[in-house]
Design a protein around this motif. Structure first.
Motif, PDB file in Angstrom:
ATOM      1  N   ASP A   1      -2.051  -2.385  -3.931  1.00  0.00           N
ATOM      2  CA  ASP A   1      -2.685  -1.414  -4.214  1.00  0.00           C
ATOM      3  C   ASP A   1      -2.094  -0.298  -4.115  1.00  0.00           C
ATOM      4  OD1 ASP A   1      -5.101   0.280  -4.744  1.00  0.00           O
ATOM      5  OD2 ASP A   1      -6.368  -0.800  -3.444  1.00  0.00           O
ATOM      6  N   GLN A   2      -1.424   0.744  -5.093  1.00  0.00           N
ATOM      7  CA  GLN A   2      -0.720   2.018  -4.577  1.00  0.00           C
ATOM      8  C   GLN A   2      -1.161   2.939  -5.218  1.00  0.00           C
ATOM      9  OE1 GLN A   2       3.060  -0.981  -5.730  1.00  0.00           O
ATOM     10  NE2 GLN A   2       3.639   0.473  -4.242  1.00  0.00           N
ATOM     11  N   GLU A   3      -0.486   4.370  -5.229  1.00  0.00           N
ATOM     12  CA  GLU A   3      -0.900   4.791  -6.359  1.00  0.00           C
ATOM     13  C   GLU A   3       0.186   5.954  -5.866  1.00  0.00           C
ATOM     14  OE1 GLU A   3      -3.469   8.012  -4.380  1.00  0.00           O
ATOM     15  OE2 GLU A   3      -2.518   9.852  -4.518  1.00  0.00           O
ATOM     16  N   ILE A   4       0.581   6.320  -7.300  1.00  0.00           N
ATOM     17  CA  ILE A   4       2.002   7.266  -8.248  1.00  0.00           C
ATOM     18  C   ILE A   4       1.697   7.998  -7.211  1.00  0.00           C
ATOM     19  CG2 ILE A   4       3.078   7.261  -9.989  1.00  0.00           C
ATOM     20  CD1 ILE A   4       2.363   4.898  -9.586  1.00  0.00           C
ATOM     21  N   ALA A   5       2.828   8.786  -7.000  1.00  0.00           N
ATOM     22  CA  ALA A   5       3.157   9.703  -6.400  1.00  0.00           C
ATOM     23  C   ALA A   5       3.967  10.901  -6.338  1.00  0.00           C
ATOM     24  CB  ALA A   5       3.442   9.804  -4.988  1.00  0.00           C
ATOM     25  N   ALA A   6       4.579  12.074  -6.350  1.00  0.00           N
ATOM     26  CA  ALA A   6       5.535  12.987  -6.756  1.00  0.00           C
ATOM     27  C   ALA A   6       7.324  12.717  -5.545  1.00  0.00           C
ATOM     28  CB  ALA A   6       5.127  13.715  -7.350  1.00  0.00           C
ATOM     29  N   PRO A   7       7.927  13.027  -5.135  1.00  0.00           N
ATOM     30  CA  PRO A   7       8.385  12.710  -4.545  1.00  0.00           C
ATOM     31  C   PRO A   7       8.263  14.149  -3.188  1.00  0.00           C
ATOM     32  CG  PRO A   7      10.191  12.571  -6.025  1.00  0.00           C
ATOM     33  CD  PRO A   7       8.510  13.178  -6.573  1.00  0.00           C
TER      34      PRO A   7
ATOM     35  N   VAL B   1       8.205   7.945  -7.356  1.00  0.00           N
ATOM     36  CA  VAL B   1       8.683   8.717  -9.412  1.00  0.00           C
ATOM     37  C   VAL B   1       9.245  10.276  -9.014  1.00  0.00           C
ATOM     38  CG1 VAL B   1       8.760   8.491 -11.578  1.00  0.00           C
ATOM     39  CG2 VAL B   1       7.845   6.922 -10.051  1.00  0.00           C
ATOM     40  N   ALA B   2      10.275  10.918  -9.316  1.00  0.00           N
ATOM     41  CA  ALA B   2      10.741  11.636  -9.782  1.00  0.00           C
ATOM     42  C   ALA B   2       9.777  12.376 -10.955  1.00  0.00           C
ATOM     43  CB  ALA B   2      12.415  11.883 -10.050  1.00  0.00           C
ATOM     44  N   SER B   3       9.381  11.775 -12.069  1.00  0.00           N
ATOM     45  CA  SER B   3       9.213  12.697 -13.088  1.00  0.00           C
ATOM     46  C   SER B   3       8.382  11.861 -14.543  1.00  0.00           C
ATOM     47  CB  SER B   3      10.436  13.044 -13.959  1.00  0.00           C
ATOM     48  OG  SER B   3       9.361  13.325 -15.440  1.00  0.00           O
ATOM     49  N   GLU B   4       6.807  12.568 -14.263  1.00  0.00           N
ATOM     50  CA  GLU B   4       5.930  11.336 -15.177  1.00  0.00           C
ATOM     51  C   GLU B   4       6.711  10.767 -16.211  1.00  0.00           C
ATOM     52  OE1 GLU B   4       3.180  14.247 -14.665  1.00  0.00           O
ATOM     53  OE2 GLU B   4       1.437  12.956 -13.015  1.00  0.00           O
ATOM     54  N   ALA B   5       7.153  11.966 -17.173  1.00  0.00           N
ATOM     55  CA  ALA B   5       8.031  11.544 -17.592  1.00  0.00           C
ATOM     56  C   ALA B   5       8.584  10.568 -18.182  1.00  0.00           C
ATOM     57  CB  ALA B   5       8.768  13.142 -18.498  1.00  0.00           C
ATOM     58  N   PHE B   6       8.919   9.792 -17.769  1.00  0.00           N
ATOM     59  CA  PHE B   6       9.745   8.811 -17.371  1.00  0.00           C
ATOM     60  C   PHE B   6       8.840   7.599 -17.771  1.00  0.00           C
ATOM     61  CE2 PHE B   6      12.742   9.178 -13.549  1.00  0.00           C
ATOM     62  CZ  PHE B   6      13.360  10.648 -14.468  1.00  0.00           C
ATOM     63  N   GLY B   7       7.792   7.658 -18.262  1.00  0.00           N
ATOM     64  CA  GLY B   7       6.609   7.314 -18.632  1.00  0.00           C
ATOM     65  C   GLY B   7       6.733   5.462 -17.293  1.00  0.00           C
ATOM     66  N   ILE B   8       5.902   6.664 -16.408  1.00  0.00           N
ATOM     67  CA  ILE B   8       5.643   4.924 -15.211  1.00  0.00           C
ATOM     68  C   ILE B   8       4.543   3.759 -15.073  1.00  0.00           C
ATOM     69  CG2 ILE B   8       4.555   4.999 -13.033  1.00  0.00           C
ATOM     70  CD1 ILE B   8       5.092   8.428 -12.996  1.00  0.00           C
ATOM     71  N   ASP B   9       4.866   2.805 -15.938  1.00  0.00           N
ATOM     72  CA  ASP B   9       4.074   2.157 -15.998  1.00  0.00           C
ATOM     73  C   ASP B   9       3.972   0.289 -15.084  1.00  0.00           C
ATOM     74  OD1 ASP B   9       1.886  -0.160 -17.027  1.00  0.00           O
ATOM     75  OD2 ASP B   9       4.220  -0.974 -18.786  1.00  0.00           O
ATOM     76  N   PHE B  10       2.732  -0.021 -14.608  1.00  0.00           N
ATOM     77  CA  PHE B  10       2.935  -0.817 -13.598  1.00  0.00           C
ATOM     78  C   PHE B  10       3.564  -2.245 -14.101  1.00  0.00           C
ATOM     79  CE2 PHE B  10      -1.500  -1.162 -15.490  1.00  0.00           C
ATOM     80  CZ  PHE B  10      -1.888  -2.574 -15.550  1.00  0.00           C
TER      81      PHE B  10
ATOM     82  N   GLN C   1      -0.078   8.323 -14.029  1.00  0.00           N
ATOM     83  CA  GLN C   1       0.820  10.434 -13.868  1.00  0.00           C
ATOM     84  C   GLN C   1       0.413   9.921 -12.469  1.00  0.00           C
ATOM     85  OE1 GLN C   1      -2.690  11.988 -16.593  1.00  0.00           O
ATOM     86  NE2 GLN C   1      -0.755  12.681 -17.051  1.00  0.00           N
ATOM     87  N   TYR C   2       0.644  10.860 -11.740  1.00  0.00           N
ATOM     88  CA  TYR C   2       0.476  11.013 -11.000  1.00  0.00           C
ATOM     89  C   TYR C   2      -0.452  10.693  -9.760  1.00  0.00           C
ATOM     90  CZ  TYR C   2       5.451  12.842 -10.488  1.00  0.00           C
ATOM     91  OH  TYR C   2       6.545  12.599 -10.013  1.00  0.00           O
ATOM     92  N   GLY C   3      -1.359  10.014  -8.935  1.00  0.00           N
ATOM     93  CA  GLY C   3      -2.568  10.282  -8.147  1.00  0.00           C
ATOM     94  C   GLY C   3      -3.421   9.122  -8.828  1.00  0.00           C
ATOM     95  N   ASP C   4      -2.491   8.119  -9.639  1.00  0.00           N
ATOM     96  CA  ASP C   4      -3.150   7.082 -10.455  1.00  0.00           C
ATOM     97  C   ASP C   4      -3.176   5.715  -9.454  1.00  0.00           C
ATOM     98  OD1 ASP C   4      -3.902   8.537 -13.125  1.00  0.00           O
ATOM     99  OD2 ASP C   4      -2.349   7.067 -14.191  1.00  0.00           O
TER     100      ASP C   4
ATOM    101  N   ARG D   1       0.969  -0.979  -0.190  1.00  0.00           N
ATOM    102  CA  ARG D   1       0.064  -0.224   0.089  1.00  0.00           C
ATOM    103  C   ARG D   1       1.311   1.416   0.540  1.00  0.00           C
ATOM    104  NH1 ARG D   1      -5.428  -2.614   0.892  1.00  0.00           N
ATOM    105  NH2 ARG D   1      -4.733  -4.743   0.518  1.00  0.00           N
ATOM    106  N   ASP D   2       2.061   1.330   0.146  1.00  0.00           N
ATOM    107  CA  ASP D   2       3.025   2.537  -0.404  1.00  0.00           C
ATOM    108  C   ASP D   2       2.889   3.351  -1.670  1.00  0.00           C
ATOM    109  OD1 ASP D   2       4.079   1.799   2.281  1.00  0.00           O
ATOM    110  OD2 ASP D   2       5.686   0.754   1.630  1.00  0.00           O
ATOM    111  N   PRO D   3       3.071   4.043  -1.074  1.00  0.00           N
ATOM    112  CA  PRO D   3       3.308   5.164  -2.800  1.00  0.00           C
ATOM    113  C   PRO D   3       4.164   4.816  -3.454  1.00  0.00           C
ATOM    114  CG  PRO D   3       3.986   6.593  -1.344  1.00  0.00           C
ATOM    115  CD  PRO D   3       3.473   5.579  -0.365  1.00  0.00           C
ATOM    116  N   VAL D   4       4.366   4.905  -5.284  1.00  0.00           N
ATOM    117  CA  VAL D   4       4.912   4.356  -5.691  1.00  0.00           C
ATOM    118  C   VAL D   4       5.622   5.857  -6.480  1.00  0.00           C
ATOM    119  CG1 VAL D   4       5.796   3.935  -8.121  1.00  0.00           C
ATOM    120  CG2 VAL D   4       4.625   2.012  -7.354  1.00  0.00           C
TER     121      VAL D   4
END
Lengths: 327, 327
Positions: free
Chosen positions: A320-326, A130-139, A298-301, A125-128
């Protein structure tokens, strides 16, 4: 039995035994503090945990408490090895087909595997972060096993005997970093941030006849932002079973207790079953329409990964995780 | 201070403090059992070990005994991370030149690193067990550092502050498995068997002014079958310093305590200094004569890797291994 690791402020957390229905748990205190300890001395400690598990499942464990997946670290919060395969060849075929390339014949006999970082796993349940959405975040929704000691040169069938536990993984990938990284020739590195694992890891007996010959014959569910995007069959299309993956590592070295071995993205030929990573959806779009339509996360997904038994009950609990900015 | 791990039948061995001249040692019992424990809680435990180190160096430690490198495991017999760079660009240039290829411009600004297996390191005097001589057995003499916690996004200069210990490594490579493996696109895997490390790991103060800006300015000696084949300068030609290598990992994830980061094969432009891996010698032969002359290692071959301080004394003790067939 089902095992989890509760957050307690320490690096390795506190081992708990969890009931089959995931409603109650009990600290393993007095038997072992951490899961690695148990894996290091399995034949001595596992039977004691098994006894506690029986008591817990019968409602007789005296200090049981309500199990809360939000308090979980990864079952092994850090490990001595995380080796991830790409055992569903359909996934490889789609990726190659989307870029107009063939799958080499050797890929059907020689598993693809990469060595992942294992010093800093994240909880279910920890957030993922990632420093930038531009990295192309995928599960990437996967099955993973935890091994005991398996010696160098072990055959696939011997390697199967070294499997101690099974769990689910979210092998987060940063897709836009991959092309440049693989072009350097040394494999994935920055493109693979911290991996998350399911709340509980389970012994093979918990899987019944869904576990057959090193494959888990159940449906892996992936839910992205509340929409079910994947209902993929994990069993029949796994080209290499877990014994073959472990034996691949053992060709030139020993595999030591507490090694985690992943299946790679679960993938089916039938596109109606959906996908276990966005990259695959984009490959299908490229094959059909000439270009991808679906964007990465994206952040919040949110991403939820879960597997249910034939009785409809969650086996491992849900990632069950949320994508988050640092921060 | 200098730290080593003695074999005691356990997976993580027993931590010992070793005198500066490598003649005596003392168990760290009462302070910590294992090196990982110390790394997990460095600011509390390291000063206590430092006190013991001072006593030992002054001949005042009451239970000191003669230090024997043959009783050593790797300082960390298993670790949560082994990330190895290829920080000496001359090595990369030679490898590429031998096959008629250019080094991409990005290689001078973006470090090459691979994730290695870290569950089963071997000790400095343990045999290198390889299933077949046909795998193309090679040594790689390297410098390695052990880190504390370094957070995601750390800059190279911040990452330098995370270095706790320095040691030597023999990053054994199976050269004939590499071309097929890299062609698969996922990086090294079977071609990198268990890595060996020097008898002792040392804190930066033991290196004096030879440690400058994340580089170790001393000569790395490699002796193959009793013949000195490499006297390579480890400092000036290290294109990326250790802070840059650690920061490369930190771009997308945290680096946690006990991570080991390697320099890659130490390599100099001046061929007269010899070589730190046989592959490099073969590249030079290919450039000069059109084909390699020197064969890889065979069963019974020995490799000794050592580094001496400006006072002529061995700093880390010697890695001294024999190539062996499986029992």
């Amino acid at each position: 039995m089902k095992l989890a690791t509760y957050k307690d402020g320490s690096r390795d957390g506190q081992l708990v035994v969890v009931s089959r229905d995931l409603t109650t748990a009990h600290y393993a205190t007095g038997i072992a503090d951490t899961l690695q300890q148990v894996l290091d001395d399995w034949s001595f400690l596992a039977p004691q945990l098994q006894d506690l598990s029986v008591e817990l499942n019968h409602g007789r464990a005296r200090h049981a408490f309500a199990f809360d997946a939000a308090r979980c670290m990864a079952p092994l919060p850090r490990a001595y090895q995380w080796a991830d395969g790409s055992a569903y060849l359909n996934h490889v075929e789609l990726v190659r087909k989307a870029r107009g390339a063939e799958v080499p014949a050797s890929f059907y006999t020689d598993p693809l595997m990469y060595q992942g970082g294992s010093d800093d796993f994240i909880g279910p349940r920890d957030p993922v972060v990632v420093a930038s959405e531009a990295f192309g975040i995928d599960f990437e929704a996967e099955i993973a096993v935890v091994t005991g000691d398996v010696r160098m040169g072990a055959a696939p069938e011997q390697a199967l005997d070294g499997i101690r536990l099974v769990m689910l993984a979210n092998d987060v990938s940063l897709r836009n970093l991959i092309p440049d990284e693989l072009a350097k020739g040394f494999g994935f590195f920055q493109s693979k941030p911290a991996t998350a694992f399911s709340p509980v890891a389970v012994t093979l007996d918990e899987l019944g006849d869904a576990w057959q010959g090193g494959r888990l014959h159940l449906t892996l569910q992936s839910t992205w932002n509340g929409r079910k995007v994947g209902m993929c069959e994990a069993g029949p299309e796994m080209t290499f079973h877990f014994g073959q993956l472990i034996a691949h590592i053992c060709k030139t070295r020993n595999v030591r207790a507490g090694s985690i071995v992943g299946s790679g993205t679960v993938s089916n030929k039938d596109w109606a079953r959906g996908y276990s990573c966005i990259a695959e959806k984009r490959c299908i779009e490229t094959i059909v329409d000439g270009k991808p339509q679906t964007g990465f996360m994206q952040y919040g997904d949110t991403i939820r990964i879960e597997m249910k038994g034939r009785d409809g009950q969650s086996i491992f609990g849900a990632i069950d995780q949320e994508i988050a900015a640092p921060a």
